[in-house]
Enzyme design. Structure first.
Site, PDB file in Angstrom:
ATOM      1  N   LYS A 155       0.844  -1.210   0.000  1.00 25.83           N
ATOM      2  CA  LYS A 155       0.000   0.000   0.000  1.00 25.83           C
ATOM      3  C   LYS A 155       0.873   1.252   0.000  1.00 25.83           C
ATOM      4  O   LYS A 155       1.632   1.481   0.936  1.00 25.83           O
ATOM      5  CB  LYS A 155      -0.883   0.027   1.255  1.00 25.83           C
ATOM      6  N   GLU A 162       9.970   0.695  10.557  1.00 28.59           N
ATOM      7  CA  GLU A 162      11.009   1.716  10.322  1.00 28.59           C
ATOM      8  C   GLU A 162      10.346   3.054  10.551  1.00 28.59           C
ATOM      9  O   GLU A 162       9.477   3.473   9.773  1.00 28.59           O
ATOM     10  CB  GLU A 162      11.541   1.615   8.878  1.00 28.59           C
ATOM     11  N   CYS A 222      13.953  10.401   6.673  1.00 29.42           N
ATOM     12  CA  CYS A 222      13.948   9.869   8.043  1.00 29.42           C
ATOM     13  C   CYS A 222      15.308  10.055   8.692  1.00 29.42           C
ATOM     14  O   CYS A 222      15.400  10.375   9.878  1.00 29.42           O
ATOM     15  CB  CYS A 222      13.529   8.409   8.039  1.00 29.42           C
ATOM     16  N   GLU A 256      10.466  15.905  15.773  1.00 26.61           N
ATOM     17  CA  GLU A 256      10.922  15.667  14.399  1.00 26.61           C
ATOM     18  C   GLU A 256      10.148  16.619  13.490  1.00 26.61           C
ATOM     19  O   GLU A 256       8.949  16.442  13.285  1.00 26.61           O
ATOM     20  CB  GLU A 256      10.636  14.214  13.988  1.00 26.61           C
TER      21      GLU A 256
HETATM   22  P1  NAD Z   1       2.588   8.013   8.453  1.00 28.58           P
HETATM   23  O1  NAD Z   1       2.889   7.166   9.637  1.00 28.58           O
HETATM   24  O2  NAD Z   1       1.570   9.084   8.586  1.00 28.58           O
HETATM   25  O3  NAD Z   1       2.101   7.114   7.213  1.00 28.58           O
HETATM   26  C1  NAD Z   1       2.876   6.055   6.712  1.00 28.58           C
HETATM   27  C2  NAD Z   1       1.959   5.054   6.022  1.00 28.58           C
HETATM   28  O4  NAD Z   1       1.090   4.469   6.988  1.00 28.58           O
HETATM   29  C3  NAD Z   1       1.044   5.648   4.948  1.00 28.58           C
HETATM   30  O5  NAD Z   1       0.931   4.727   3.885  1.00 28.58           O
HETATM   31  C4  NAD Z   1      -0.271   5.786   5.682  1.00 28.58           C
HETATM   32  O6  NAD Z   1      -1.388   5.772   4.806  1.00 28.58           O
HETATM   33  C5  NAD Z   1      -0.263   4.571   6.575  1.00 28.58           C
HETATM   34  N1  NAD Z   1      -1.076   4.677   7.800  1.00 28.58           N
HETATM   35  C6  NAD Z   1      -1.524   5.790   8.415  1.00 28.58           C
HETATM   36  N2  NAD Z   1      -2.198   5.459   9.548  1.00 28.58           N
HETATM   37  C7  NAD Z   1      -2.155   4.104   9.629  1.00 28.58           C
HETATM   38  C8  NAD Z   1      -2.633   3.165  10.599  1.00 28.58           C
HETATM   39  N3  NAD Z   1      -3.300   3.545  11.698  1.00 28.58           N
HETATM   40  N4  NAD Z   1      -2.393   1.852  10.387  1.00 28.58           N
HETATM   41  C9  NAD Z   1      -1.698   1.445   9.294  1.00 28.58           C
HETATM   42  N5  NAD Z   1      -1.218   2.280   8.361  1.00 28.58           N
HETATM   43  C10 NAD Z   1      -1.438   3.601   8.525  1.00 28.58           C
HETATM   44  O7  NAD Z   1       4.012   8.571   7.986  1.00 28.58           O
HETATM   45  P2  NAD Z   1       4.289   9.611   6.809  1.00 28.58           P
HETATM   46  O8  NAD Z   1       3.868  10.959   7.287  1.00 28.58           O
HETATM   47  O9  NAD Z   1       3.763   9.068   5.538  1.00 28.58           O
HETATM   48  O10 NAD Z   1       5.893   9.537   6.716  1.00 28.58           O
HETATM   49  C11 NAD Z   1       6.739  10.338   7.466  1.00 28.58           C
HETATM   50  C12 NAD Z   1       7.327   9.593   8.643  1.00 28.58           C
HETATM   51  O11 NAD Z   1       7.952   8.393   8.189  1.00 28.58           O
HETATM   52  C13 NAD Z   1       8.415  10.362   9.355  1.00 28.58           C
HETATM   53  O12 NAD Z   1       8.268  10.233  10.748  1.00 28.58           O
HETATM   54  C14 NAD Z   1       9.699   9.686   8.910  1.00 28.58           C
HETATM   55  O13 NAD Z   1      10.796   9.858   9.779  1.00 28.58           O
HETATM   56  C15 NAD Z   1       9.252   8.285   8.785  1.00 28.58           C
HETATM   57  N6  NAD Z   1      10.126   7.503   7.890  1.00 28.58           N
HETATM   58  C16 NAD Z   1      10.932   6.541   8.431  1.00 28.58           C
HETATM   59  C17 NAD Z   1      11.808   5.835   7.611  1.00 28.58           C
HETATM   60  C18 NAD Z   1      12.733   4.774   8.178  1.00 28.58           C
HETATM   61  O14 NAD Z   1      13.263   3.986   7.397  1.00 28.58           O
HETATM   62  N7  NAD Z   1      12.942   4.715   9.467  1.00 28.58           N
HETATM   63  C19 NAD Z   1      11.852   6.110   6.256  1.00 28.58           C
HETATM   64  C20 NAD Z   1      11.015   7.107   5.747  1.00 28.58           C
HETATM   65  C21 NAD Z   1      10.143   7.786   6.579  1.00 28.58           C
END
Ligand code: NAD
Length: 470
Positions: A169, A242, A276, A372
């Protein structure tokens, strides 16, 4: 073309009855629609992946690898088309967009250079004990919007190579490239092995609660990661998380300020600071603080920010409106607290643009330091004692990555060993390789991606005790 992209379920194009809007962050305008999957669409994807699993599991690994290489070649051959779409939905300027598409293809191929080991824990006169690493079943992959294609490849490669089937997804903010890749590589895999499902905010929780998944591989924020873990607990699904970071970089006084300034800047602001593992707190030794701060401010004023589709722009907009509001709120809080903001050059007044902004030595407990930002706001913090700066760097709920900058590699390495993070770079940043695990410490993650350890997270150990004749 980007307006009518379908999901990939059971090897077929599937359109949903409803759609979600996809906006170009450089204008804020809706330019495409993407499918908004129902629970029934999800059930169909999981059912297809379940049906496909036994045959894919039993397919020789060399054949599974060959499929991934073919998929990588197709993605690479469509890099120009995909990069143009990437710019419109994600916002990043074209060279970086293309680098991500090609990087994802490279990553898929590199993953096929890994092998799944068979560990022999005993080989005596009476028996041989082998530990095999067998696939789990149907994997749920959930991806964020900041590196939508690369981070998808980090799941597709190891999940499928290990013999699992996958339902992937993308983020609702950046679904299009993933859907298009689904179209391009749909016929490479047997039907049901690789499925892409797309929808709004309701879909992620439906996936993590779905009993058909054996594992969830999630990349996103720490707040969502906690919800994923809670949901997975109900039937003890395996998880890899992650998550977010608040990475510190420590700059010792012996660096050549002019030589490192541009690298430090890029380490913080790459992809408009939506990385990230970007530097999110920059600790600078007092002896060089003013000089480096001024040099960084000059870069913020010089480097062009604008629509990624226009040539010459180095940085694009913040990717989506909620994130834009969060970053703006953080800046408003900093202003209200009387902190000194050093603003970069002008930005367009449409879309989700935020000027590249440095915060001049704010208190350690200010929101802009503790949270962050995930946007172009970088606190610069002064230090004059190494033990003290290590303590400050480690004083975070996060522990994703960090960096140390010094002419003295031994001194920098000694500091690297004392940072509580999954990765530390010395005199570089933002590096990762398909062969090196990325594993967040503390609340930056659970488990790891990449390398053999990341591959093994898509398997379970199975010990077989084999008697010897005699
Ligand atoms: P997010 O957590 O809002 O969303 C990530 C994904 O999860 C999206 O596909 C979203 O639709 C889905 N999602 C949202 N709520 C959900 C739920 N309750 N259950 C299951 N899935 C759900 O994150 P974002 O805003 O898309 O991304 C930014 C964040 O991601 C930042 O905190 C960043 O640091 C982190 N990030 C981490 C890594 C890593 O490898 N550690 C890499 C990239 C981004």
């Amino acid at each position: 073309m980007s307006d009518n992209l379908a999901m990939t379920i059971d090897g077929h194009a599937v359109h949903a009855a409803a759609t979600i809007d996809v906006r170009n962050p450089a204008t804020g305008e809706v330019f495409a629609q993407a499918p908004d999957a129902t629970a029934a669409d999800l059930d169909a994807a999981v059912a297809a992946a379940t049906r496909a699993f036994p045959a894919w599991r039993d397919t020789p690994i060399a054949d599974r690898k060959a499929c991934l290489v073919k998929a990588a070649d197709i993605i690479d051959a469509h890099a120009d088309e995909l990069a143009a779409l990437f710019v419109r939905e994600q916002g990043r300027p074209l060279p970086g967009a293309k680098a991500e598409i090609r990087g994802a293809a490279m990553w898929l191929k590199a993953t096929t250079m890994l092998d799944i080991p068979v560990d022999v824990t005993e080989d005596s006169d009476t028996r041989r004990v082998e530990v095999h690493h067998v696939p789990l079943g149907v994997v749920c992959g959930i991806v964020p919007w900041n590196f939508p294609v690369l981070l998808a490849s980090w799941k597709i490669g190891p999940a499928l190579m290990a013999g699992n089937t996958l339902v992937l997804k993308p983020s609702p903010f950046t679904p299009l490239c993933t859907l298009r890749i689904g179209e391009l590589i749909r016929d490479v895999f047997p039907a049901g092995v690789f499925n892409i499902i797309c929808g709004g905010d309701a879909l992620g929780p439906l996936m993590t609660a779905h009993p058909g998944f054996a594992k969830i591989s999630f990349t996103g924020s720490t707040a969502t990661g906690r919800r994923v873990m809670e949901s997975a607990a109900k039937d003890l699904k395996r998880i890899t998380l992650e998550l977010g970071g608040n990475d510190a970089a420590i700059v010792l006084p012996d660096v050549d300020v002019d030589a490192v300034a541009a690298q430090l800047f890029e380490g913080a602001f790459h992809n408009t600071a939506q990385v990230c593992v970007a530097t999110k707190r920059l600790y600078i030794h007092a002896d060089i603080y003013d000089q480096l701060r001024d040099r960084l401010h000059q870069l913020a004023k010089e480097l062009p920010v604008g629509d990624g589709a226009e040539q010459g722009n180095r940085y694009g907009p913040v990717q989506n409106e909620p994130q834009y509001r969060r970053v703006r709120a953080l800046l408003d809080d900093a202003r209200a607290k009387g902190l000194t903001l050093l603003e970069g050059g002008p930005v367009p007044d449409v879309g989700y643009f935020v000027p590249l902004t440095l915060v001049d030595n704010p208190p350690e407990d200010s929101r802009v330091v503790v949270e962050e930002a995930f946007g172009p706001v970088l606190p610069l913090l002064k230090f004059d004692n190494v033990d003290d700066v290590i303590m400050r760097a480690n004083d975070s709920e996060y522990g994703l990555a960090g960096a140390v900058w010094s002419a003295d590699i031994a001194a920098a390495t000694a500091i690297a060993h004392r940072l509580d993070t999954g990765t530390v770079w010395i005199n570089q940043n933002l590096q990762s390789t398909p062969f090196t695990p990325l594993a967040g410490a503390k609340q930056s993650g659970f488990g790891q991606e990449n390398g053999v350890p990341g591959l093994l997270e898509f398997t379970r150990p199975k010990a077989i005790f084999i008697p010897k004749a005699g």
